[in-house]
Design a protein around this motif. Sequence first.
Motif, PDB file in Angstrom:
ATOM      1  N   LEU A  96       0.764  -1.375   0.134  1.00 23.05           N
ATOM      2  CA  LEU A  96       0.065   0.010   0.087  1.00 23.05           C
ATOM      3  C   LEU A  96       1.024   1.216  -0.123  1.00 23.05           C
ATOM      4  N   GLU A  97       2.055   1.316   0.801  1.00 25.98           N
ATOM      5  CA  GLU A  97       2.820   2.455   0.913  1.00 25.98           C
ATOM      6  C   GLU A  97       3.583   2.796  -0.324  1.00 25.98           C
ATOM      7  N   LEU A  98       4.044   1.323  -0.970  1.00 29.35           N
ATOM      8  CA  LEU A  98       4.826   1.755  -2.135  1.00 29.35           C
ATOM      9  C   LEU A  98       4.086   2.353  -3.092  1.00 29.35           C
ATOM     10  N   ASN A  99       2.599   1.828  -3.408  1.00 31.19           N
ATOM     11  CA  ASN A  99       1.866   2.512  -4.530  1.00 31.19           C
ATOM     12  C   ASN A  99       1.360   4.024  -3.947  1.00 31.19           C
ATOM     13  N   ALA A 100       1.418   4.300  -2.590  1.00 32.29           N
ATOM     14  CA  ALA A 100       0.968   5.638  -2.057  1.00 32.29           C
ATOM     15  C   ALA A 100       2.197   6.357  -2.660  1.00 32.29           C
ATOM     16  N   TRP A 101       3.459   6.227  -2.499  1.00 33.12           N
ATOM     17  CA  TRP A 101       4.474   6.910  -3.157  1.00 33.12           C
ATOM     18  C   TRP A 101       4.519   6.951  -4.562  1.00 33.12           C
ATOM     19  N   ARG A 102       4.078   5.983  -5.171  1.00 30.49           N
ATOM     20  CA  ARG A 102       4.282   6.003  -6.756  1.00 30.49           C
ATOM     21  C   ARG A 102       3.164   7.008  -7.133  1.00 30.49           C
ATOM     22  N   ARG A 103       2.068   7.017  -6.489  1.00 29.69           N
ATOM     23  CA  ARG A 103       0.970   7.706  -6.983  1.00 29.69           C
ATOM     24  C   ARG A 103       1.373   9.280  -6.471  1.00 29.69           C
ATOM     25  N   ALA A 104       2.173   9.433  -5.388  1.00 29.55           N
ATOM     26  CA  ALA A 104       2.447  10.822  -5.217  1.00 29.55           C
ATOM     27  C   ALA A 104       3.481  11.192  -6.305  1.00 29.55           C
ATOM     28  N   ARG A 105       4.340  10.538  -6.827  1.00 30.73           N
ATOM     29  CA  ARG A 105       5.246  10.806  -8.042  1.00 30.73           C
ATOM     30  C   ARG A 105       4.456  10.919  -9.247  1.00 30.73           C
ATOM     31  N   GLN A 106       3.062  10.418  -9.298  1.00 27.09           N
ATOM     32  CA  GLN A 106       2.599  10.401 -10.767  1.00 27.09           C
ATOM     33  C   GLN A 106       3.009   9.177 -11.403  1.00 27.09           C
ATOM     34  N   ASP A 107       3.459   8.072 -10.767  1.00 30.91           N
ATOM     35  CA  ASP A 107       3.906   6.906 -11.520  1.00 30.91           C
ATOM     36  C   ASP A 107       2.631   5.954 -11.654  1.00 30.91           C
ATOM     37  N   LEU A 108       2.692   4.904 -12.425  1.00 31.18           N
ATOM     38  CA  LEU A 108       1.626   4.026 -12.506  1.00 31.18           C
ATOM     39  C   LEU A 108       1.591   3.103 -11.182  1.00 31.18           C
ATOM     40  N   PRO A 109       0.605   2.635 -10.754  1.00 32.29           N
ATOM     41  CA  PRO A 109       0.710   1.572  -9.433  1.00 32.29           C
ATOM     42  C   PRO A 109       1.409   0.390 -10.098  1.00 32.29           C
ATOM     43  N   LEU A 110       2.068  -0.130  -9.200  1.00 37.00           N
ATOM     44  CA  LEU A 110       2.406  -1.703  -9.278  1.00 37.00           C
ATOM     45  C   LEU A 110       1.348  -2.430  -8.814  1.00 37.00           C
TER      46      LEU A 110
END
Length: 464
Positions: free
Chosen positions: A36-50
């Motif tokens: 969850l945290e990994l994808n929250a960070w990716r979202r903040a960076r505007q990356d696609l979620p894993l």
Amino acid sequence: MVVHRTARAGLSVTRAQRRRLLALLVSGGDVWAAVLELNAWRRARQDLPLASYQELCRELAASGSGTFGELDSVGARSVLRRYSDAWFAAAQRRREGDRSARFPRRRRALMPLRWYHGHFTLTGRMLRIAVARGRPPLWVRLNRDLPYPEEQVRSVTLLYDVGRLWVDITAEVPVACYPAGQEPDPDLVAGVDLGIIHPYAVAGPDGQGLLVSGRAIRAEHRMQLTDRKARARAVARRAPKPGQKGSRRWRHYRRRQRLAEARHRRRVRQAQHEAARTVIGWAVARRVGTLAVGDPRGVLNLEAGRRHNQRTRDWRIGHLITALKDKAEAAGISLQLVDERGTSSTCPACATRIPKPAGRVLTCPGCQFTGHRDLSAAASIAARFGGGITPVIPAGVTHRRAGAHLPGVAPSRRDPRRRAHDRSARGSPGRHRPAPPAPPRLARESLVTSARSLSTVPKYRRVH
Ligand SMILES: [Zn+2]
């Protein structure tokens, strides 16, 4: 031809084993939180979620061994699989226009863990749960024998539910084989009517019928409701206000409440499984190859008042249908859902609409047909499916009872209903005997009471 079936068993564990198993489940929760945290960070960076399982597994491998305590990579990957499945299911629903579908984002303290074939050992009741390399082996004991042979078991799932540790064992079960001439015949159709008093009423060919009584289940629901109300009344004064922190005593009360609710759910579930097994046994003995089940779920969403809503919620109709469907599948019987609207108020003999009877007996004013209401409904359902059954007054009705283990069946202390005085007695307990004579009063006690009466009398006079 195989089907997959799951059975749940409790675990008998020592205190140390319990600690280790709970630590594994907590580690599972940590894996979940990490994703969850990994994808929250990716979202903040505007990356696609894993979200794909392979990508998540690569991230897990990169994190190195020992990151998640004793949890091995197979158990950790089962959490990733769960995340990935939940994510893609939500994405699918959102693509279809369901805006209420949410991606997984809630943390959970304990996460169920699953190990597939080859990553656990099951011999008899002993189960070895895989742990990270270098840790001492973790053998635990199941509290019951499993209904499947060991070689058919495909996966085990460790989980925590209402204060207890459980294992779900999934096995590959072959569909039943029958000797030639005894296999179910798909042209023999039986209609199944689902109800509250009779969870299953089945009308088969040749006027054969089966009635499974659900009165014990209903009694269990009522006693549970009574108990729940009594418990709530007893603690209402001590309940914390909204926003107030609960006491230790309150926590214990909530725990007891959850245990009682869980026991109640297990009891009803078990009784419904037994009822479904009775139906399948009956159908196999009569070579019925098709079950036409009236699906009443269309009418359940109608608002029908507080009491009726409680009743339909208690009914657990979805579970009644899936339990029957699973067992039919394993027995090689096909199950078809049929619209059941109006079948309980249709005469099975002349197919005219008649007012729905209040009791259990249906009588047709047109053709003088008389029969059991639920069985008649089942016969109408079978006819609607095109089974070609001539619905007649059932020639042989088999009566069975669901929930032989429920407290309403054998005499129990909680059961408020009238019953014979002991298990073996069949008649009435006899007339009431007079109470035994009271023991003679002690001299001192009588002195006290007379003194009290003397002191109150003058007061009473003074008031008036
Ligand atoms: Zn009629």
